[in-house]
Structure formats: structure tokens, C-alpha cells
Design a protein around this motif. Structure first.
Motif, PDB file in Angstrom:
ATOM      1  N   VAL A  47       0.841  -1.201   0.000  1.00  0.00           N
ATOM      2  CA  VAL A  47       0.000   0.000   0.000  1.00  0.00           C
ATOM      3  C   VAL A  47       0.875   1.249   0.000  1.00  0.00           C
ATOM      4  CG1 VAL A  47      -1.771   1.294   1.237  1.00  0.00           C
ATOM      5  CG2 VAL A  47      -1.882  -1.190   1.195  1.00  0.00           C
ATOM      6  N   ALA A  48       1.927   1.237   0.841  1.00  0.00           N
ATOM      7  CA  ALA A  48       2.827   2.389   0.909  1.00  0.00           C
ATOM      8  C   ALA A  48       3.453   2.655  -0.463  1.00  0.00           C
ATOM      9  CB  ALA A  48       3.911   2.149   1.963  1.00  0.00           C
ATOM     10  N   THR A  49       3.895   1.596  -1.121  1.00  0.00           N
ATOM     11  CA  THR A  49       4.527   1.754  -2.432  1.00  0.00           C
ATOM     12  C   THR A  49       3.529   2.264  -3.462  1.00  0.00           C
ATOM     13  OG1 THR A  49       5.901  -0.148  -1.871  1.00  0.00           O
ATOM     14  CG2 THR A  49       5.951   0.580  -4.151  1.00  0.00           C
ATOM     15  N   ALA A  50       2.339   1.662  -3.472  1.00  0.00           N
ATOM     16  CA  ALA A  50       1.328   2.048  -4.459  1.00  0.00           C
ATOM     17  C   ALA A  50       0.979   3.529  -4.318  1.00  0.00           C
ATOM     18  CB  ALA A  50       0.079   1.182  -4.284  1.00  0.00           C
ATOM     19  N   LEU A  51       0.755   3.970  -3.072  1.00  0.00           N
ATOM     20  CA  LEU A  51       0.386   5.367  -2.860  1.00  0.00           C
ATOM     21  C   LEU A  51       1.556   6.285  -3.205  1.00  0.00           C
ATOM     22  CD1 LEU A  51      -1.686   5.129   0.453  1.00  0.00           C
ATOM     23  CD2 LEU A  51      -2.529   5.404  -1.876  1.00  0.00           C
ATOM     24  N   SER A  52       2.780   5.846  -2.921  1.00  0.00           N
ATOM     25  CA  SER A  52       3.959   6.651  -3.249  1.00  0.00           C
ATOM     26  C   SER A  52       4.066   6.843  -4.754  1.00  0.00           C
ATOM     27  CB  SER A  52       5.230   5.980  -2.741  1.00  0.00           C
ATOM     28  OG  SER A  52       5.188   5.849  -1.351  1.00  0.00           O
ATOM     29  N   VAL A  53       3.879   5.751  -5.489  1.00  0.00           N
ATOM     30  CA  VAL A  53       3.976   5.845  -6.946  1.00  0.00           C
ATOM     31  C   VAL A  53       2.890   6.773  -7.487  1.00  0.00           C
ATOM     32  CG1 VAL A  53       3.803   4.538  -9.099  1.00  0.00           C
ATOM     33  CG2 VAL A  53       5.128   3.623  -7.197  1.00  0.00           C
ATOM     34  N   ALA A  54       1.690   6.663  -6.902  1.00  0.00           N
ATOM     35  CA  ALA A  54       0.604   7.551  -7.326  1.00  0.00           C
ATOM     36  C   ALA A  54       1.006   9.012  -7.106  1.00  0.00           C
ATOM     37  CB  ALA A  54      -0.670   7.224  -6.553  1.00  0.00           C
ATOM     38  N   LEU A  55       1.618   9.295  -5.948  1.00  0.00           N
ATOM     39  CA  LEU A  55       2.043  10.663  -5.647  1.00  0.00           C
ATOM     40  C   LEU A  55       3.141  11.125  -6.608  1.00  0.00           C
ATOM     41  CD1 LEU A  55       1.996  10.705  -1.744  1.00  0.00           C
ATOM     42  CD2 LEU A  55       0.741  12.238  -3.240  1.00  0.00           C
ATOM     43  N   ILE A  56       4.054  10.216  -6.970  1.00  0.00           N
ATOM     44  CA  ILE A  56       5.123  10.581  -7.900  1.00  0.00           C
ATOM     45  C   ILE A  56       4.530  10.951  -9.262  1.00  0.00           C
ATOM     46  CG2 ILE A  56       7.092   9.689  -9.226  1.00  0.00           C
ATOM     47  CD1 ILE A  56       7.875   8.071  -6.772  1.00  0.00           C
ATOM     48  N   PHE A  57       3.557  10.152  -9.718  1.00  0.00           N
ATOM     49  CA  PHE A  57       2.963  10.429 -11.034  1.00  0.00           C
ATOM     50  C   PHE A  57       2.210  11.752 -11.026  1.00  0.00           C
ATOM     51  CE2 PHE A  57       3.815   5.991 -12.254  1.00  0.00           C
ATOM     52  CZ  PHE A  57       4.393   6.248 -13.495  1.00  0.00           C
ATOM     53  N   VAL A  58       1.452  11.986  -9.961  1.00  0.00           N
ATOM     54  CA  VAL A  58       0.728  13.258  -9.873  1.00  0.00           C
ATOM     55  C   VAL A  58       1.733  14.413  -9.898  1.00  0.00           C
ATOM     56  CG1 VAL A  58      -0.680  14.700  -8.366  1.00  0.00           C
ATOM     57  CG2 VAL A  58      -1.269  12.296  -8.681  1.00  0.00           C
ATOM     58  N   SER A  59       2.837  14.261  -9.162  1.00  0.00           N
ATOM     59  CA  SER A  59       3.847  15.320  -9.115  1.00  0.00           C
ATOM     60  C   SER A  59       4.470  15.550 -10.486  1.00  0.00           C
ATOM     61  CB  SER A  59       4.944  14.965  -8.110  1.00  0.00           C
ATOM     62  OG  SER A  59       4.374  14.652  -6.868  1.00  0.00           O
ATOM     63  N   LEU A  60       4.730  14.457 -11.198  1.00  0.00           N
ATOM     64  CA  LEU A  60       5.295  14.569 -12.553  1.00  0.00           C
ATOM     65  C   LEU A  60       4.353  15.362 -13.457  1.00  0.00           C
ATOM     66  CD1 LEU A  60       6.871  11.202 -13.757  1.00  0.00           C
ATOM     67  CD2 LEU A  60       7.857  13.493 -13.912  1.00  0.00           C
ATOM     68  N   ILE A  61       3.069  15.030 -13.360  1.00  0.00           N
ATOM     69  CA  ILE A  61       2.081  15.729 -14.191  1.00  0.00           C
ATOM     70  C   ILE A  61       2.057  17.210 -13.840  1.00  0.00           C
ATOM     71  CG2 ILE A  61      -0.403  15.941 -14.679  1.00  0.00           C
ATOM     72  CD1 ILE A  61      -0.516  12.836 -14.235  1.00  0.00           C
ATOM     73  N   VAL A  62       2.076  17.501 -12.511  1.00  0.00           N
ATOM     74  CA  VAL A  62       2.033  18.898 -12.079  1.00  0.00           C
ATOM     75  C   VAL A  62       3.247  19.659 -12.616  1.00  0.00           C
ATOM     76  CG1 VAL A  62       2.270  20.406 -10.078  1.00  0.00           C
ATOM     77  CG2 VAL A  62       0.616  18.537 -10.048  1.00  0.00           C
ATOM     78  N   ILE A  63       4.439  19.063 -12.466  1.00  0.00           N
ATOM     79  CA  ILE A  63       5.655  19.739 -12.934  1.00  0.00           C
ATOM     80  C   ILE A  63       5.575  20.003 -14.435  1.00  0.00           C
ATOM     81  CG2 ILE A  63       8.158  19.468 -13.242  1.00  0.00           C
ATOM     82  CD1 ILE A  63       7.647  19.955 -10.404  1.00  0.00           C
ATOM     83  N   SER A  64       5.066  19.016 -15.191  1.00  0.00           N
ATOM     84  CA  SER A  64       4.950  19.197 -16.646  1.00  0.00           C
ATOM     85  C   SER A  64       3.988  20.337 -16.961  1.00  0.00           C
ATOM     86  CB  SER A  64       4.448  17.916 -17.312  1.00  0.00           C
ATOM     87  OG  SER A  64       5.199  16.826 -16.849  1.00  0.00           O
ATOM     88  N   LEU A  65       2.866  20.378 -16.252  1.00  0.00           N
ATOM     89  CA  LEU A  65       1.880  21.428 -16.509  1.00  0.00           C
ATOM     90  C   LEU A  65       2.440  22.802 -16.154  1.00  0.00           C
ATOM     91  CD1 LEU A  65      -1.434  19.737 -15.287  1.00  0.00           C
ATOM     92  CD2 LEU A  65      -0.713  20.191 -17.640  1.00  0.00           C
ATOM     93  N   VAL A  66       3.219  22.854 -15.041  1.00  0.00           N
ATOM     94  CA  VAL A  66       3.817  24.127 -14.648  1.00  0.00           C
ATOM     95  C   VAL A  66       4.763  24.613 -15.752  1.00  0.00           C
ATOM     96  CG1 VAL A  66       5.397  25.239 -13.024  1.00  0.00           C
ATOM     97  CG2 VAL A  66       3.585  23.768 -12.170  1.00  0.00           C
ATOM     98  N   ARG A  67       5.572  23.665 -16.283  1.00  0.00           N
ATOM     99  CA  ARG A  67       6.487  24.012 -17.372  1.00  0.00           C
ATOM    100  C   ARG A  67       5.728  24.544 -18.578  1.00  0.00           C
ATOM    101  NH1 ARG A  67      11.501  21.992 -15.595  1.00  0.00           N
ATOM    102  NH2 ARG A  67      11.257  23.077 -13.624  1.00  0.00           N
TER     103      ARG A  67
END
Lengths: 235, 255
Positions: free
Chosen positions: B229-249
Motif C-alpha cells: 500500500v505504501a509503495t502504491a500510494l507513493s507511486v501515485a504521488l510521484i505520477f501526480v507530481s510529474l504531471i504537475v511539474i509538466s503542466l507548470v512548465r
């Protein structure tokens, strides 16, 4: 150069200890260092946190857990050298802030509507002990729990700040610092869980001799003195 | 020679950042994918999205005027206010949590007043939102301040002379012109709120469905040995962060 580095490291024992041992182990470690010249580095936390860290390869030489479950957890991973020894016992107490408008004075009060209870998470030993004792009393408290804290000290902090009406901690956590802010009530002996603290040197210790020396010191009469002074019961 | 050394040093840091994140993603297996739909994970996901959207809305409503004043108005102490707004970015979150607790807690500065009105904040979802606004709003205010300062004042003046009122000018001229900055700031603010841990556990505690947001769920599941569960939620957070960074760019690029 390499040898010198190893020697420097060898003179330090990394002890991972349950948060409830903080005051007792600080005092015992200082005396141990004075006696043997071996430095002790203490890392306190919830026993479950420490067990996870050790299993993930954290550089621990000694593990002192607040319950047998987390020690078994580490032992089952093949990381314990020898057999763990029980070095202390503890008791549960109910704590409530002094001057709290909701007067909590016994475990039964925890189940009353509107009482805000802070417990340690069920995976933290004291959280598991507390729930077991409440279940034995036939009390359903979970609906009143407003937070599952990460270790016993966090429960003490929240209650001494008066953020909730009651919490369950070890009797040894009602230290001189927080005692003036808290009322403490014992649990009936019949539901009192057997709270045993096991200690063991770890297989991957940097300094197996130093680690064993620290374990031996804690179970020796001198080491036991520091635990008794903080309210722990000798096994 | 020098160029090679520079490249190597740069590569070391890049690898140091990328490898652990990639390792975490690489840990993803069927167990983890199943874990993400577990009740506790879904509860944390829902709570996190709800609280961060409220925190963002609060920041937009209160942060835009503050950014506007800082960008346009000249008043004594402006630089001090400017610095104060940025303070939560560098304050350790645990300190922010303690500060909130000592002011808004039951026995805090405003505690008795709030209690007399029947309001208790600690250990509530409202406390989660407050912690998020405290640590994340500066990211929006900073970006918005910069964006609003760069808007061509002559266009605003033209709009005013053409009979648009100040509010309509702000809504239809200033905001669109500053939009890339506002959007970029809002995204960063939201992402920071999503990652908030220290102030939340201090002020709001940890209770599933009430205050156990994604980062708290990651920590708790890790502690209890529930690595999938910890890993799954972490990966979800990483993907959301990646999307946010791309959108900010993307938003910055359009500026």
C-alpha cells in the motif's frame, strides 16, 4: 586509514530503542559510556518503526523493543544474535489533562459520548496494549478516537497540551516534566496486559562485542537501577 | 577535462534524484496495483483530493488580493510583508504544525474563544486544510505576485478609459495576462498541499477518513509493514507530481 576508520566506528554502539525508554536509556547509556569508554548512539521511535528500519538495513547494533511482537518481527528476519532477554516491564495508565472540562477518571469514561481520545496507532505496541485492555473491559472506544499517533510520546504531548480529553500511555511516560499537567489513573489489574521489553544484540552489528556489552549492562543490577528510577518494573 | 568533470558531477546528482524514484516505480507489481484500491488507500486518496482542492480554493480567494497588493501597492513595510509571506516555504513543517497547535489548539491562543463558539479545530479535517494552506499558499502568492507585476499597466489603463470598471478590468484584462503565472503558482501550491505531512500530523493528528491524507497513509502503512500500500500510494504521488511539474512548465512556456 581504513583500520583507523573501523576503530572509530567500532567504539560506537547504535541502539534502537522504543520511545518509552527515552529517559531511562539516556541515563543508562551515559553511565555505560563512562564505565566502558564505548560511545552509545540512541535512536528512539515507535518499536514498529524501529523494526521496519532494522529490517530495511539501518545500522543498528542493539534493538530494545516495547513488545515481544516487534522483537519477533526482527528475529524472524534472522537479524537477532542470540536470544532476546526481557529487561523491563511496564504498566498502562490512563492520562487526562488537568483542568479539562471533560472529567475523565476511569477507563469506562473513555466510551462515553463526546469524549475525545488519543491513542497510539494499533501497530505501535502501546496502541495494541491499550486496545487489548479496553476490549477486555468490554469498552468500545474506537468511535471516540480522534487520532492514532505514531508513538507513545506523541500521545503524551497531545494530552499534556490539552488537545484531547484522554489518552493511554505507559506509567513511565508520566515523567516529572509532564506530570504537573496530567492526571493519571491505573487500569484494573485483571485487564493489565503483560508489557515486556526485550533487548537483543543484532547480527549485523558493527561491533558485536560492544553491542553485547550494552545488552549485558542493561540487564545487570546497575543498568536495572536506571530503569527502576524511571518507574519500570524489573522482570 | 573540466567539461567532463562538470558533466560527471551533474550526472551524479541527477542519478541520485532519479534512481530512488525509478526504483520505487520499479517496485510496482500486482500486489501494489491491487493495494491501491484497498479501502484505506481509497479513503486517503479521497480525503487528500478533497482537502487539497479546498486549500487551493482558499488560497486563490485570499492569496490573489495579497499578491495583487504586493505586486502593485507601495506601502511602508512592504518588503517585510513580502518576506513574511515566503516564510512558510523555508520553515520546517513540524514547526508550522506546532505553531498552528499553539494558536488554534484547544488550549492555544484562540482556543478558549473558538471553544466558546463551539468550534474545536485540532484533529479535524478543517485542521488538515489549515495546515495545507499554511505551508502551500506562499507558492501561489509568490508566483501570482510575479505575474501580476509583469502585466502591462497600459493595457489596464486602456480598458479603464474604455469604460470597463476596475473589477471587470481585473477579471478580463489583468487575470488573463497573468494567467500563466497564476496557473503555475496554483499547480505548485496544490502539489505542495498534497505532499504536506509534518504540520498535518502535528495539528490534525492521524485518523482514517478525517485526517489521514496520502502522505500519512504512506507513512502509516510503511510502519505497519504494509509495504504494497505504501509503495502504491507513493507511486501515485510521484505520477501526480510529474504531471504537475509538466503542466507548470507548459504554463511557464506560454508566458
Amino acid at each position: 586509514m581504513n583500520i583507523a576508520l573501523v576503530l572509530v566506528l567500532a567504539a560506537t554502539v547504535n541502539v534502537f530503542a522504543a520511545a518509552s525508554l527515552t529517559e531511562a536509556f539516556n541515563a543508562a547509556a551515559a553511565a555505560f559510556t563512562q564505565k566502558t569508554g564505548i560511545e552509545v548512539k540512541l535512536n528512539y521511535g515507535g518499536s514498529d518503526t524501529l523494526a521496519t528500519q532494522i529490517k530495511q538495513g539501518a545500522p543498528a547494533d542493539v534493538f530494545a523493543s516495547a513488545n515481544l511482537v516487534q522483537m519477533k518481527n526482527v528475529a524472524d528476519a534472522g537479524l537477532v544474535a542470540g536470544t532476546p532477554k526481557t529487561f523491563a516491564k511496564n504498566r498502562l495508565v490512563l492520562i487526562a489533562p488537568k483542568n479539562d472540562p471533560v472529567k475523565v477518571a476511569s477507563p469506562a469514561d473513555l466510551a462515553k459520548p463526546g469524549v475525545k481520545v488519543v491513542l497510539a496507532a494499533a501497530t505501535v505496541p502501546v496502541g495494541a496494549y491499550a486496545r487489548a485492555a479496553l476490549t477486555k473491559l468490554g469498552l468500545h472506544v474506537e468511535k471516540n478516537v480522534v487520532s492514532n499517533e505514531l508513538d507513545v510520546k506523541a500521545v503524551v504531548t497531545k494530552i499534556s497540551l490539552g488537545e484531547a480529553d484522554a489518552g493511554i500511555v505507559y506509567s513511565t511516560d508520566v515523567t516529572a516534566t509532564v506530570a504537573p499537567k496530567l492526571n493519571a489513573f491505573p487500569f484494573p489489574a485483571a485487564v493489565e496486559p503483560d508489557i515486556e521489553y526485550p533487548i537483543a544484540a543484532l547480527k549485523n552489528a558493527q561491533d558485536t562485542k560492544g553491542a553485547q556489552a550494552f545488552v549485558d549492562y542493561i540487564v545487570s543490577p546497575e543498568g536495572q537501577g536506571f530503569l527502576k528510577a524511571r518507574g519500570f518494573i524489573s522482570p | 577535462m573540466t567539461r567532463a568533470a562538470v558533466a560527471i558531477l551533474a550526472a551524479v546528482l541527477l542519478a541520485f534524484i532519479v534512481i530512488p524514484l525509478a526504483g520505487l516505480v520499479g517496485h510496482l507489481g500486482p500486489n501494489e496495483l491491487a493495494a491501491i484500491t484497498s479501502p484505506s488507500a481509497l479513503l486517503a486518496l479521497r480525503l487528500s483530493f478533497m482537502t487539497t482542492l479546498i486549500a487551493l480554493a482558499v488560497t486563490l480567494v485570499l492569496g490573489t488580493p495579497l499578491a495583487y497588493i504586493l505586486a502593485r501597492a507601495d506601502f511602508p513595510g512592504r518588503k517585510i510583508v513580502d518576506a513574511l509571506v515566503d516564510l512558510p516555504i523555508v520553515i520546517p513543517p513540524a514547526v508550522a504544525g506546532l505553531a498552528l497547535l499553539l494558536v488554534f489548539g484547544r488550549n492555544g491562543t484562540f482556543g478558549p474563544f473558538l471553544r466558546s463558539m463551539g468550534i474545536t479545530l485540532s484533529f479535524t479535517t478543517a485542521a488538515v486544510v489549515m495546515a495545507q494552506v499554511f505551508v502551500s499558499s506562499p507558492f501561489y502568492v509568490r508566483a501570482a505576485r510575479g505575474g501580476l507585476a509583469q502585466v502591462d499597466r497600459q493595457l489596464e489603463a486602456a480598458s479603464l478609459t474604455l469604460g470597463m470598471g476596475p473589477l471587470r478590468t481585473f477579471a478580463f484584462v489583468t487575470i488573463p495576462l497573468a494567467a500563466p503565472s497564476l496557473l503555475g503558482g496554483a499547480l505548485l501550491c496544490w502539489a505542495r498541499a498534497l505532499g504536506e505531512f509534518g504540520a498535518t500530523i502535528m495539528f490534525a493528528g492521524n485518523l482514517a477518513g478525517v485526517s489521514q491524507t496520502l502522505p500519512l497513509a504512506v507513512y502509516l502503512n510503511l510502519e505497519s509493514g504494509n509495504l504494497p500500500v505504501a509503495t502504491a500510494l507513493s507511486v501515485a504521488l510521484i505520477f501526480v507530481s510529474l504531471i504537475v511539474i509538466s503542466l507548470v512548465r507548459l504554463a511557464e512556456h506560454r508566458r
